[in-house]
Design an enzyme around this catalytic site. Structure first.
Site, PDB file in Angstrom:
ATOM      1  N   ALA A  16      -1.967 -28.060  35.789  1.00 33.19           N
ATOM      2  CA  ALA A  16      -0.648 -28.806  34.938  1.00 33.19           C
ATOM      3  C   ALA A  16       0.537 -28.293  34.629  1.00 33.19           C
ATOM      4  O   ALA A  16       1.004 -29.392  35.181  1.00 33.19           O
ATOM      5  CB  ALA A  16      -1.463 -29.583  34.238  1.00 33.19           C
ATOM      6  N   HIS A  43      -7.747 -21.695  31.991  1.00 32.84           N
ATOM      7  CA  HIS A  43      -9.608 -22.546  31.855  1.00 32.84           C
ATOM      8  C   HIS A  43      -9.465 -23.557  33.395  1.00 32.84           C
ATOM      9  O   HIS A  43     -10.760 -23.273  33.694  1.00 32.84           O
ATOM     10  CB  HIS A  43      -9.585 -23.261  30.702  1.00 32.84           C
ATOM     11  CG  HIS A  43     -11.178 -23.584  30.594  1.00 32.84           C
ATOM     12  ND1 HIS A  43     -11.965 -22.745  30.765  1.00 32.84           N
ATOM     13  CD2 HIS A  43     -11.869 -24.917  30.386  1.00 32.84           C
ATOM     14  CE1 HIS A  43     -13.414 -23.569  30.846  1.00 32.84           C
ATOM     15  NE2 HIS A  43     -13.070 -24.732  30.670  1.00 32.84           N
ATOM     16  N   SER A  44      -8.487 -23.209  33.785  1.00 36.41           N
ATOM     17  CA  SER A  44      -8.396 -24.339  35.197  1.00 36.41           C
ATOM     18  C   SER A  44      -9.117 -23.730  36.463  1.00 36.41           C
ATOM     19  O   SER A  44     -10.313 -24.240  37.316  1.00 36.41           O
ATOM     20  CB  SER A  44      -6.957 -24.334  35.939  1.00 36.41           C
ATOM     21  OG  SER A  44      -6.107 -25.016  35.054  1.00 36.41           O
ATOM     22  N   HIS A 257     -21.210 -32.389  29.253  1.00 39.69           N
ATOM     23  CA  HIS A 257     -21.785 -31.930  30.110  1.00 39.69           C
ATOM     24  C   HIS A 257     -22.869 -31.876  30.449  1.00 39.69           C
ATOM     25  O   HIS A 257     -23.542 -31.141  29.896  1.00 39.69           O
ATOM     26  CB  HIS A 257     -21.131 -30.828  30.869  1.00 39.69           C
ATOM     27  CG  HIS A 257     -20.870 -30.491  32.256  1.00 39.69           C
ATOM     28  ND1 HIS A 257     -21.936 -30.747  33.139  1.00 39.69           N
ATOM     29  CD2 HIS A 257     -20.209 -30.975  33.680  1.00 39.69           C
ATOM     30  CE1 HIS A 257     -22.194 -30.259  34.002  1.00 39.69           C
ATOM     31  NE2 HIS A 257     -20.816 -30.490  34.687  1.00 39.69           N
ATOM     32  N   ARG A 273     -26.022 -31.005  41.004  1.00 37.20           N
ATOM     33  CA  ARG A 273     -26.672 -31.922  40.982  1.00 37.20           C
ATOM     34  C   ARG A 273     -25.689 -32.853  42.287  1.00 37.20           C
ATOM     35  O   ARG A 273     -27.221 -33.574  43.006  1.00 37.20           O
ATOM     36  CB  ARG A 273     -26.549 -32.242  40.536  1.00 37.20           C
ATOM     37  CG  ARG A 273     -28.307 -32.773  38.623  1.00 37.20           C
ATOM     38  CD  ARG A 273     -26.976 -33.365  38.043  1.00 37.20           C
ATOM     39  NE  ARG A 273     -26.240 -32.827  37.217  1.00 37.20           N
ATOM     40  CZ  ARG A 273     -25.396 -33.256  36.837  1.00 37.20           C
ATOM     41  NH1 ARG A 273     -25.246 -34.502  36.517  1.00 37.20           N
ATOM     42  NH2 ARG A 273     -24.058 -33.075  36.206  1.00 37.20           N
ATOM     43  N   GLU A 394      -5.251 -32.168  31.031  1.00 39.86           N
ATOM     44  CA  GLU A 394      -6.702 -32.318  29.843  1.00 39.86           C
ATOM     45  C   GLU A 394      -5.483 -32.614  28.353  1.00 39.86           C
ATOM     46  O   GLU A 394      -6.443 -33.324  27.625  1.00 39.86           O
ATOM     47  CB  GLU A 394      -7.276 -31.508  29.416  1.00 39.86           C
ATOM     48  CG  GLU A 394      -8.283 -31.779  29.166  1.00 39.86           C
ATOM     49  CD  GLU A 394      -9.946 -30.504  29.427  1.00 39.86           C
ATOM     50  OE1 GLU A 394      -9.764 -29.654  30.050  1.00 39.86           O
ATOM     51  OE2 GLU A 394     -10.680 -30.600  28.382  1.00 39.86           O
TER      52      GLU A 394
END
Lengths: 661, 274, 259
Positions: A16, A43-44, A257, A273, A394
């Protein structure tokens, strides 16, 4: 006292922040990016699965468009999102993916012909068209009607971040690494930069800027069990809170999560998933269909996480020395798929668990993952209460995620918000609002206040270890302010956090050596983190309903009548608790009025205006039935004037022409 | 909306080609030297097939079959060529050496910490390289100055009575280690034989490298042993030149096939190790 | 609707906890130096710590900082082996500390900062500044003069090519290849495998319009691809198992042809 002047100060060097900086730079302004770590380590990079954008190239994405993406996102948010912002987002996301493609992200591509895939536990053959061959493909993610998540194996965030960071280097944007903003410089109305601590030398520096943007990511480290990186301590959010002027939105909206490796808490992507992986219990039973017959493993994250915890509570968890967990089974995807599309997952399993996911089950349990809350901004990304302060990604509550974010919408938000906020910050800089008159006294006071604050930790009467306090706070939050919440646990959490806050006043820093001084870093951070924790816990205690990731056992229904609103937390100087206010969401302006999400609990308390608005919406839709979807959208909820002009045009798809320039 | 990527930077008019050429030259000289060394070893080891075989090889390289009579000067010229290659190779390799005490210390400490096979082999290469530069020069100087002294007896006398065998023994190990490591590095350096699975194939190449080195060292030891044995037996007749059996027996046996010459020579040669 | 299909739960599946009964007392020797402090002299400190199940160096070092020495400096970010922050020398070899399990190490563990980078303090080194310098020098971004309209369809790319580019893009700039490279250790200006691999990635990418001559300009010298001595430490120590030897060779061939 060293002072650096710039047009724009961007705090945070992840996706960002970098995209904001690139936007500002391209408009011809000076910009400096501050980053706690080298930007490529942000952390992206940990976003594995992908980025949602309604390109609709792959066969399972056919028929996708902005409308479908919009509906999925609003339903995912449990109607907590700002629908204008969601519209802005879904129209910009395809542009963002395509821009990144041109900058070098090696998105996985559609390959013509037949492919084996696993859907709902069964092998199926998917056929891709000739005309789509070589276009950007997508995988399935939770809570979506179409396969919409563009990806690069399971290193999507890594590829995006490297591309973005390289682009910032190409633009010659200075990134001041290992710099931590410890306070914003402001006069109660206007933000004019930050006091920053150099994490190499320990020196304090003033950065004076016409506009400041916080892009520091989430506050996952308030929790003990989190997938977040150790730098995600919410410092950008906290310094905004400490202004006493800027408000934080929906801090209680914290996502868990479903598939964090147990017990390390390391993320394995939702792509597992999405690509066909299953959740199994102690008996090897696939339990998700029992709870969610429709979406099964691919309901939204809040729903799946709750089902998992409920299932464990019913005695079906797998016992281990560290506690109970469930299994993630991706064996059915086959070794080749895992080796090419889920290779980070494979590496993580190899190194941390010593298992081969193609042959073995992966132990998982939900862990804190995402912070929907953050610095409250308007659609332009600016704080409505503190001028000149922007936020993106975020760390912001923009607010496109409401009370639950969909997988793949987070990295998408970082880039999209970066594109939009970058433009609005540039507009701000070019307008008279961007002018500042900042007195040197204001800067000096801000600096001295921090210098004095830091020095205070050396006081000999202090006894507390900051790291022990941090651990207690994290354990408290994980135990009491997590997936299942109730009055009792939340009030006890608030009470204990207040006690911790008092103890935190006695934190002692034992070393006075020059340099980074990790003890001092922990000391000032934990004090801020306790404040954020109190915002989360108090917000959760006050919100007497269940919405998205915020689930109250004692108020299990979503209550649109009383709680269709956004929590705003502010912190007055010297206070021991946040002040909470509420900002209503207007049903009669919603393009998608509140209803059932299509998964999760169906019962709810409706807003009195919902039925009327639904009737209005139905009438408009009927009128445009089979006609121009853009016209229908415009009639329901016009939003395009909120987008910067260059981002307003329509996106091209196979079989759908875009607006050309 | 447009991508305003940075324009491609303007290049200076001329590329500096020297680094590429020097790197290629280092590799090429190394490759030629390794191939030469291996061929050389096979040729020298012809003594294991008998003195006649070695005699034939020696005369062959003096040009006798083509020119009618031996010209030892050819050997001298070839030796000069090889020496030149060695000098060029060494000078180019020197570029890569630590060029200060502090660089040397850094590297030494690095290799000591890392305990990494392929890195440590570089040390072996440097040491053998230095040794080779001197040992090979001595050897080549002798050849250049005495090109005619190659033959089953002449060479054996030099090895034994001339007491050169310790030099050859050291040279053998040094040269085969250097050649094996060098060719392995060269192959990887330019990415040959790495195929689809570079990591696995590198391991295979590593094994092949050691196999080759060991093969040539064993072959070399046998060969040197053979020369030492002949030299020891011939010690009282130092200076005498070998007369091949096919010259000795020409008058008695007018027609013989090559094959018979060879097997006869083998059977009759007392020096044969077989 | 309930699906009663049972999925086989293999007996292999237990959380790998070795040394359950015989947990060891680990001795961790750590390099200490604070360059900011004029009184600090480089030395080794020795710590003793109880080993725990599934203990990584991330857990061990944090425990040391929390309970034994609050001044201990080290870098972790993702603690999942994907960000590259925590590379250090573990018993002499560069590796990612966060995913190194103590059970795979001997009872005495020596930790040192990654050599070849400026020391920030103890185990923390400045890889960021080094990597940014490398990126600026080698211009590690897509160079394109084409102006694309992002409302239009994206440019097509062969799926296989996209996979190949990603393979090289998996580099996390951890610095292990620099620490494992004798050349880089001797010559600070050498761009190392990290730089050459990144250029190989851009050379492979058709979106980058640079020619081999352009690449030669930045990497065709003794500080670039021709400086490599093929010591292969990079290839063996890369935590992401990138095919570095192959990429170095690839760039060397291309640069040799360009010369």
């Amino acid at each position: 006292m060293k002072t650096i002047y710039t047009d724009a100060l961007v705090i945070g060097g992840g996706l960002a922040g970098l995209r904001v900086a690139i936007g500002i730079r391209r408009r011809g302004h000076d910009v400096v990016v501050l980053s706690l770590v080298p930007p490529k380590r942000s952390h992206s990079a940990a976003a594995q699965g992908g980025m949602q954008a309604s390109l609709g190239n792959s066969s399972m994405g056919q028929g996708d468009n902005e409308d479908v993406h919009f509906f999925d996102t609003v339903r995912g948010s449990d109607w907590g999102a700002d629908q204008d912002v969601v519209r802005m987002f879904v129209n910009t996301a395809p542009k963002a993916v395509r821009e990144l493609a041109a900058w070098g992200v090696p998105w996985n591509r559609v390959e013509r012909g037949d492919h084996q895939s696993v859907i709902d536990g069964k092998n199926v053959t998917l056929t891709e068209s000739e005309e789509a061959h070589g276009l950007i493909t997508a995988r399935n993610f939770g809570g979506t009607q179409k396969w919409r998540t563009s990806y690069v194996s399971d290193g999507t965030g890594h590829s995006m971040l490297y591309t973005m960071s390289n682009q910032a280097i190409a633009e010659d944007i200075p990134v001041h690494e290992r710099m931590e903003a410890v306070a914003l410089i402001h006069d109660g109305e206007r933000c004019s930069g930050a006091v920053v601590r150099n994490l190499k030398t320990g020196e304090l520096i003033n950065y004076v800027a016409k506009s400041t943007c916080i892009a520091t990511g989430g506050y996952g480290r308030l929790y003990r069990a989190t997938t977040n990186a150790v730098i995600n301590e919410g410092m950008g959010t906290a310094i905004a809170l400490e202004t006493g002027v800027a408000a934080l939105g929906n801090m209680e909206a914290v996502q868990f999560h479903p598939t964090a490796i147990f017990p390390a808490g390391i993320l394995v992507t939702e792509g597992c998933r999405g690509d066909g992986g299953l959740l199994l219990d102690v008996d090897g039973h696939r339990f998700m269909p029992d709870y969610e017959p429709g979406k099964k493993e691919l309901a939204s994250r809040d729903v799946v996480s709750r089902c998992m915890e409920t299932h464990i509570a019913s005695g079906k968890g797998v016992q281990s020395r560290f506690g109970e967990h469930l299994w993630l089974d991706i064996r059915l995807l086959g070794k080749k798929h895992i080796d090419t599309r889920l290779r980070e997952v494979k590496e993580i399993c190899n190194y941390f668990l010593g298992i081969e996911p193609a042959d073995s089950l992966i132990p998982v349990r939900p862990a804190q993952h995402y912070s929907m809350g953050g610095v409250r901004t308007d659609f332009r990304g600016e704080s409505p209460t503190l001028k000149g302060l922007f936020a993106a990604g975020e760390s912001a509550c923009w607010d496109m995620h409401g009370f639950n974010r969909l997988g793949g919408n987070s990295v998408a938000e970082t880039v999209v918000a970066g594109m939009i906020v970058g433009e609005y910050m540039s507009d701000f800089l070019e307008s008279s609002a961007g002018d500042i008159t900042v007195s040197s006294a204001l800067i000096r006071d801000a600096y001295n206040k921090q210098a004095k604050y830091m020095a205070g930790f050396g006081d000999r009467n202090r006894t507390e270890n900051p790291l022990h306090i941090m651990r207690e706070m994290q354990e408290l939050m994980s135990a009491n302010v997590a997936i299942f919440r109730n009055t009792e646990r939340l009030s006890s959490a608030v009470e204990k956090l207040q006690q911790l806050a008092i103890r935190a006043q006695k934190i002692s820093v034992r070393s006075s050596a020059r340099g980074a001084n990790p003890d001092l870093v922990a000391a000032y951070r934990v004090q801020k983190m306790i404040k954020l924790s109190l915002c989360v816990a108090q917000g959760a205690l006050q919100r007497e309903e269940s919405r998205g990731a915020h689930f109250r056992e004692d108020f299990p229904l979503r209550n649109d009548k009383d709680w269709l609103c956004r929590t705003l937390a502010t912190w007055s100087e010297g206070a021991t608790m946040p002040t909470l206010n509420y900002e209503p969401l207007h049903v009669n302006k919603m393009e998608l009025p509140p209803g059932w999400r299509g998964y999760g609990v169906e019962d709810r308390v409706d807003h009195p205006d919902t039925a009327a608005r639904q009737a209005e919406v139905d009438a408009v839709r009927a009128k445009f039935e089979g006609g121009d979807r853009f016209a229908a959208q415009e009639a329901l909820m016009p939003y395009s004037d909120k987008l910067p002009e260059k981002l307003r045009r329509r996106n091209a798809r196979l079989g759908e022409k875009g607006d050309t320039q | 909306m447009q991508s305003a990527n940075k324009p491609i930077p303007v290049r200076s008019a001329h590329l500096n080609r020297w680094p590429a050429w020097m790197d290629m030259a280092q590799g090429a000289t190394g490759l030629i030297l390794v191939l030469f060394m291996w061929t050389h070893m096979f040729l020298v080891s012809s003594i294991l097939l008998g003195k006649d075989a070695m005699y034939f090889v020696a005369r062959l390289f003096e040009g006798e079959p083509m020119l009618g009579k031996p010209y030892p000067i050819l050997v001298s010229l070839f030796a000069v060529f090889i020496l030149t290659l060695i000098v060029v190779h060494a000078v180019l390799a020197l570029r890569k050496f630590p060029n200060s005490a502090s660089q040397y210390r850094t590297l030494h400490q690095h290799l000591g910490n890392l305990k990494h096979a392929d890195s440590s082999l570089w040390y072996v290469q440097v040491l053998t390289g230095f040794a080779l530069f001197f040992l090979a020069s001595v050897h080549l100087y002798q050849l250049i100055t005495h090109p005619a002294d190659i033959g089953p007896y002449a060479s054996s006398d030099r090895v034994w009575s001339g007491r050169v065998w310790p030099l050859y023994l050291i040279l053998l190990f040094v040269v085969e280690l250097h050649a094996g490591i060098g060719i392995y590095r060269l192959v990887i350096k330019w990415g040959l034989f790495l195929g689809d699975n570079a990591k696995r194939n590198r391991k295979i190449l590593h094994s092949i490298k050691w196999a080759l080195t060991i093969f040539f060292i064993v072959l070399g030891l046998f060969t040197l042993g053979a020369y030492m044995k002949i030299g020891a037996e011939h010690a009282d007749r130092v200076g005498e030149r070998y007369v091949p059996s096919y010259h000795q027996t020409e008058s008695n046996h007018q027609i013989q096939t090559d094959l018979q010459v060879e097997s006869d020579a083998d059977a009759e040669s007392p020096a044969s190790p077989h | 609707m309930s699906q009663n299909t049972k999925h086989e739960v293999s007996s292999l599946n237990t959380i790998p906890v070795k040394n359950v009964d015989g947990l060891r007392r680990l001795t961790i020797n750590i390099f200490r130096h604070n360059p900011e402090d004029a009184n600090s002299v480089p030395h080794m400190d020795s710590f003793v710590i109880e080993e725990a199940d599934s203990m990584t160096l991330f857990i061990a070092l944090n425990e040391l900082r929390e309970n034994q020495d609050p001044t201990l400096q080290f870098d972790f970010v993702c603690r999942a082996g994907i960000c590259g922050s925590c590379a250090m020398l573990v018993n002499g070899r560069p590796t990612l500390a966060c995913r190194t399990l103590t059970k795979d190490l001997p009872e005495v563990i020596t930790l040192a900062p990654l050599p070849g980078f400026a020391l920030i303090g103890d185990l923390s080194v400045d890889t960021g500044v080094w990597m940014r310098g490398m990126s600026e020098r080698l211009q590690t971004w897509v160079h394109s003069q084409e102006e694309r309209d992002f409302c239009e369809m994206e440019e097509k790319m062969e799926p296989e090519l996209a996979d190949k580019i990603y393979e090289l893009e998996r580099c996390i700039e951890c610095g292990c290849c620099i620490a494992a490279c004798g050349t880089a250790q001797m010559r600070p200006d050498f761009v190392g495998a990290v730089g050459i691999n990144q250029l190989a990635r851009f050379r492979l990418d058709p979106r980058d319009e640079r020619t081999d001559a352009d690449f030669y300009e930045v990497v065709g010298d003794e500080n670039g691809v021709f400086g490599c001595m093929t010591l292969l430490g990079c290839d063996d120590m890369c935590p992401k198992s990138l095919p570095l030897a192959q990429q170095l060779a690839y760039m060397r061939r291309k640069m040799a042809l360009a010369s």
